[in-house]
Design an enzyme around this catalytic site. Structure first.
Site, PDB file in Angstrom:
ATOM      1  N   SER A   1      -8.582  -2.300 -37.317  1.00  0.00           N
ATOM      2  CA  SER A   1      -8.037  -1.526 -38.839  1.00  0.00           C
ATOM      3  C   SER A   1      -9.139  -1.120 -39.298  1.00  0.00           C
ATOM      4  CB  SER A   1      -7.005  -2.788 -39.210  1.00  0.00           C
ATOM      5  OG  SER A   1      -7.498  -4.646 -39.086  1.00  0.00           O
TER       6      SER A   1
ATOM      7  N   ASP B   1     -13.136  -4.444 -43.032  1.00  0.00           N
ATOM      8  CA  ASP B   1     -11.995  -5.198 -43.038  1.00  0.00           C
ATOM      9  C   ASP B   1     -11.561  -3.893 -43.878  1.00  0.00           C
ATOM     10  OD1 ASP B   1     -10.443  -6.540 -41.257  1.00  0.00           O
ATOM     11  OD2 ASP B   1     -10.919  -8.133 -40.910  1.00  0.00           O
ATOM     12  N   ASP B   2     -10.461  -4.058 -43.670  1.00  0.00           N
ATOM     13  CA  ASP B   2      -9.133  -2.936 -44.195  1.00  0.00           C
ATOM     14  C   ASP B   2      -8.675  -4.305 -45.426  1.00  0.00           C
ATOM     15  OD1 ASP B   2      -6.491  -5.345 -43.582  1.00  0.00           O
ATOM     16  OD2 ASP B   2      -7.892  -3.734 -41.890  1.00  0.00           O
TER      17      ASP B   2
ATOM     18  N   GLY C   1       6.530  -4.184 -36.108  1.00  0.00           N
ATOM     19  CA  GLY C   1       6.647  -5.488 -36.205  1.00  0.00           C
ATOM     20  C   GLY C   1       6.999  -5.984 -34.580  1.00  0.00           C
TER      21      GLY C   1
ATOM     22  N   CYS D   1       3.865   2.560 -51.400  1.00  0.00           N
ATOM     23  CA  CYS D   1       2.928   1.766 -50.908  1.00  0.00           C
ATOM     24  C   CYS D   1       1.947   2.518 -50.643  1.00  0.00           C
ATOM     25  CB  CYS D   1       3.789   0.690 -49.094  1.00  0.00           C
ATOM     26  SG  CYS D   1       2.430  -0.024 -49.630  1.00  0.00           S
TER      27      CYS D   1
ATOM     28  N   GLY E   1      12.459  -2.817 -45.428  1.00  0.00           N
ATOM     29  CA  GLY E   1      12.211  -3.244 -46.732  1.00  0.00           C
ATOM     30  C   GLY E   1      12.267  -4.389 -47.165  1.00  0.00           C
TER      31      GLY E   1
ATOM     32  N   CYS F   1       9.046  -4.534 -41.026  1.00  0.00           N
ATOM     33  CA  CYS F   1      10.137  -3.472 -39.725  1.00  0.00           C
ATOM     34  C   CYS F   1       9.368  -2.093 -39.347  1.00  0.00           C
ATOM     35  CB  CYS F   1      11.209  -3.201 -40.644  1.00  0.00           C
ATOM     36  SG  CYS F   1      11.942  -4.668 -41.266  1.00  0.00           S
TER      37      CYS F   1
ATOM     38  N   CYS G   1       2.701   1.830 -55.616  1.00  0.00           N
ATOM     39  CA  CYS G   1       2.792   0.944 -55.829  1.00  0.00           C
ATOM     40  C   CYS G   1       1.860   0.060 -55.456  1.00  0.00           C
ATOM     41  CB  CYS G   1       3.872   0.037 -55.203  1.00  0.00           C
ATOM     42  SG  CYS G   1       3.948  -1.530 -55.002  1.00  0.00           S
TER      43      CYS G   1
ATOM     44  N   CYS H   1       3.506  -9.859 -51.954  1.00  0.00           N
ATOM     45  CA  CYS H   1       4.126  -8.040 -51.654  1.00  0.00           C
ATOM     46  C   CYS H   1       5.851  -8.749 -51.195  1.00  0.00           C
ATOM     47  CB  CYS H   1       4.386  -7.274 -50.775  1.00  0.00           C
ATOM     48  SG  CYS H   1       4.870  -5.961 -50.690  1.00  0.00           S
TER      49      CYS H   1
ATOM     50  N   TYR I   1      -3.642   0.045 -44.820  1.00  0.00           N
ATOM     51  CA  TYR I   1      -3.482  -0.627 -43.171  1.00  0.00           C
ATOM     52  C   TYR I   1      -2.403  -1.029 -42.392  1.00  0.00           C
ATOM     53  CZ  TYR I   1      -3.053  -5.188 -40.841  1.00  0.00           C
ATOM     54  OH  TYR I   1      -2.958  -6.389 -39.413  1.00  0.00           O
TER      55      TYR I   1
ATOM     56  N   CYS J   1       0.370  -5.403 -55.181  1.00  0.00           N
ATOM     57  CA  CYS J   1      -0.006  -6.594 -54.916  1.00  0.00           C
ATOM     58  C   CYS J   1      -1.440  -6.901 -54.842  1.00  0.00           C
ATOM     59  CB  CYS J   1      -0.568  -6.792 -52.864  1.00  0.00           C
ATOM     60  SG  CYS J   1      -1.096  -5.064 -52.118  1.00  0.00           S
TER      61      CYS J   1
HETATM   62  S1  SF4 Z   1       3.956  -4.379 -53.217  1.00  0.00           S
HETATM   63 FE1  SF4 Z   1       1.266  -4.009 -51.886  1.00  0.00          FE
HETATM   64  S2  SF4 Z   1       2.060  -4.315 -49.221  1.00  0.00           S
HETATM   65 FE2  SF4 Z   1       4.314  -4.143 -50.949  1.00  0.00          FE
HETATM   66  S3  SF4 Z   1       5.174  -2.093 -51.665  1.00  0.00           S
HETATM   67 FE3  SF4 Z   1       3.441  -2.769 -53.142  1.00  0.00          FE
HETATM   68  S4  SF4 Z   1       1.777  -1.593 -52.908  1.00  0.00           S
HETATM   69 FE4  SF4 Z   1       3.057  -2.434 -51.027  1.00  0.00          FE
END
Ligand code: SF4
Length: 498
Positions: free
Chosen positions: A311, A373-374, A54, A264, A130, A28, A466, A410, A270, A469
């Site tokens: 990207s 690549d990303d 999005g 994040c 989110g 989003c 964060c 995620c 990306y 992932c």
């Molecule tokens: S899990 Fe990865 S994609 Fe999701 S908020 Fe955390 S860093 Fe971002």
């Protein structure tokens, strides 16, 4: 009896439902403006700048001092809001909008935001970027108490919590609602008294504020401020609520106390547009720096550095500059790829990838190349692109990735395949290199990524971002996931709900 299987359209566990193109998707983008004539037209322009966040649906709600107006559509902003009559349906000097990447197509317009409800205090519109990681837990309780949900969006939980809070003012009810919510949320809300913008206490998803004359603007990214002609003022702080009344008076609230932010880190890799600023840094420059870190950590003996467009371009530039290997556009991307296309069922090998990317054969033939690549998600696209390079005559293909291995899903508003489908969750780097048929494969290290965003290294006791992932260290509780994995030990057993 409330069904245990009742689902949200992008519930935390419903990851990857609609994504078939081997990329992670931001779900989003949000935009709000207060204090400008034809606010809906400004909102449409701002949302157009956030279209990369999005592409499945778009909505705008406006307020003219008396009434709320709403228009929603499936597809791009330009397809729904480019004519005068569409904007004329949305009068007023305050408007908020939302672009959405849907993980399921079945729910249609009812999940398109902003969501709207008439509360005791008047109209309430909400746009959310989110994902609420205890939405199912909260919904179960609300439904038991008689709430009737109109959508399958996790965002609607917030509306019901605001509606049922017993605090006297709307702001207090809103804060009361958010205290119950876990996960990631950047929100723009409209009431008859004005606009409220806020970020979750960890600031997982972005939100910025700008000014356009006397008008106040909120947006997921600074690029939307640039496009509408607003000046960037600052980011909304993690855990901050900014309230603006209809006269443009601003007040800031920190009802959750101050906590260390965990934004994040993938926004830098990306999701965000490279012409945005994120955490005070140019996203473009950070991506170049990731490429430079990659070149230092994982050099390759090669003739050309080639990005997987678009990207991979900034990271490839950074890799080329740091390594001294020439940067070239060895893959050309078509900008006219639609989502629906009848796949040739005969032997048109890799037609789906070639529709989007094609090798610049004259450049690549006979060369040892470094492909940048990303990220690698499922690995299927990476494999096809490596093969495309070999078919075009590349003598060696070395694959370098501008993020650490994506090993975890995620739960904070990014569409990720379920973990079992993530290549890095199934294989080590050597096996991944064999899977995609690359001569070598390397990922930037997690510390290299942190260096690129300006940190000396990742603080393992308290990561500055964060990065779940990559690390699997989620910064919030994941109540719904835990309940789903252990249905016999629900954290909020239904037979004990008041
Ligand atoms: S899990 Fe990865 S994609 Fe999701 S908020 Fe955390 S860093 Fe971002």
């Amino acid at each position: 009896m409330i069904s245990q299987n009742e689902d949200f359209d992008h519930a935390p566990w419903d990851v990857g439902g609609g994504s078939d193109d081997d990329k992670l998707h931001e779900e989003c983008g949000i935009f709000g403006v207060l204090g400008v004539r034809d606010a809906a037209a400004t909102a449409a322009l701002g949302l157009h700048a956030l279209q990369h966040r999005g592409q499945e649906a778009v909505g705008i709600t406006s307020f003219d001092g008396q009434e709320f107006y709403s228009r929603k559509g499936i597809g791009h902003v330009a397809a729904n809001f480019s004519n005068i009559s569409a904007i004329a349906e949305l009068p007023g000097t305050m408007a908020a909008g939302h672009v959405r990447y849907s993980t399921t197509g079945g729910a249609g317009l009812r999940n398109v935001q902003p969501l709207f409800a008439d509360l005791a205090s008047g109209g309430f519109a909400i746009a959310h970027n989110g994902n609420i990681s205890n939405a199912m837990f909260l919904k179960r309780d609300l439904v038991r108490k008689g709430a009737i949900f109109q959508s399958t969006s996790d965002t609607e939980v917030i509306i019901h919590l605001v509606a049922t809070s017993r605090y006297p003012t709307l702001l207090d009810r809103f804060v009361d609602a958010l205290r119950l919510v876990e996960g990631a949320y950047s929100l723009i809300c409209m009431t008859p008294l004005g606009m409220i913008a806020c970020r979750d206490p960890l600031g997982i998803r972005p939100l910025v504020m700008g000014k356009m004359g006397d008008a106040i603007v909120f947006a997921s990214e600074t690029v939307a401020l640039d496009v509408v002609g607003a000046d960037f003022v600052r980011e909304i702080e993690p855990g901050e609520l900014v309230q603006v009344d209809l006269d443009g008076n601003l007040s800031s609230h920190h009802p959750f106390g101050k906590t260390d932010a965990r934004p994040c880190i993938f926004e830098h890799v990306y999701f965000s547009r490279p012409d945005s600023l994120m955490g005070g840094r140019s996203v473009y420059q950070v991506r170049k720096e990731i490429g430079a870190q990659l070149a230092i950590e994982s050099p390759a003996d090669a003739d050309l550095v080639i990005p997987v467009p678009d990207s991979g371009v900034p990271a490839a530039l950074g890799y080329a500059q740091a390594s001294g290997i020439p940067f070239e556009l060895g893959i050309i991307r078509s900008h006219y790829v639609g989502r629906t296309f009848i796949q040739p069922s005969d032997g048109a090998r890799n037609a789906d990838v070639k529709r989007k990317h094609n090798a610049n054969r004259a450049l690549v033939a006979g060369k040892r190349i470094v492909l940048i690549d990303d990220s690698i998600v499922r690995g299927t696209t990476s494999m096809k692109i490596v093969q495309m390079m070999r078919d075009a005559g590349a003598s060696e293909v070395h694959f370098r990735v501008a993020s650490p291995p994506t090993e975890h899903s995620c739960f904070y508003g990014v569409d990720t395949p379920e973990r079992s489908k993530l290549l890095a969750a199934r294989m080590d780097v050597k096996a991944m290199a064999e899977f995609i048929h690359a001569d070598s494969l390397a990922f930037v290290s997690i510390d290299g990524l942190y260096r690129a965003v300006g940190e000396a290294q990742r603080n393992s006791a308290r990561p500055q971002y964060c990065d779940a992932c990559f690390s699997g260290e989620y910064p919030t509780r994941l109540t719904d996931l835990a309940d789903r994995e252990n249905p016999d030990q629900l954290s909020f057993p239904v037979d004990k709900v008041a």
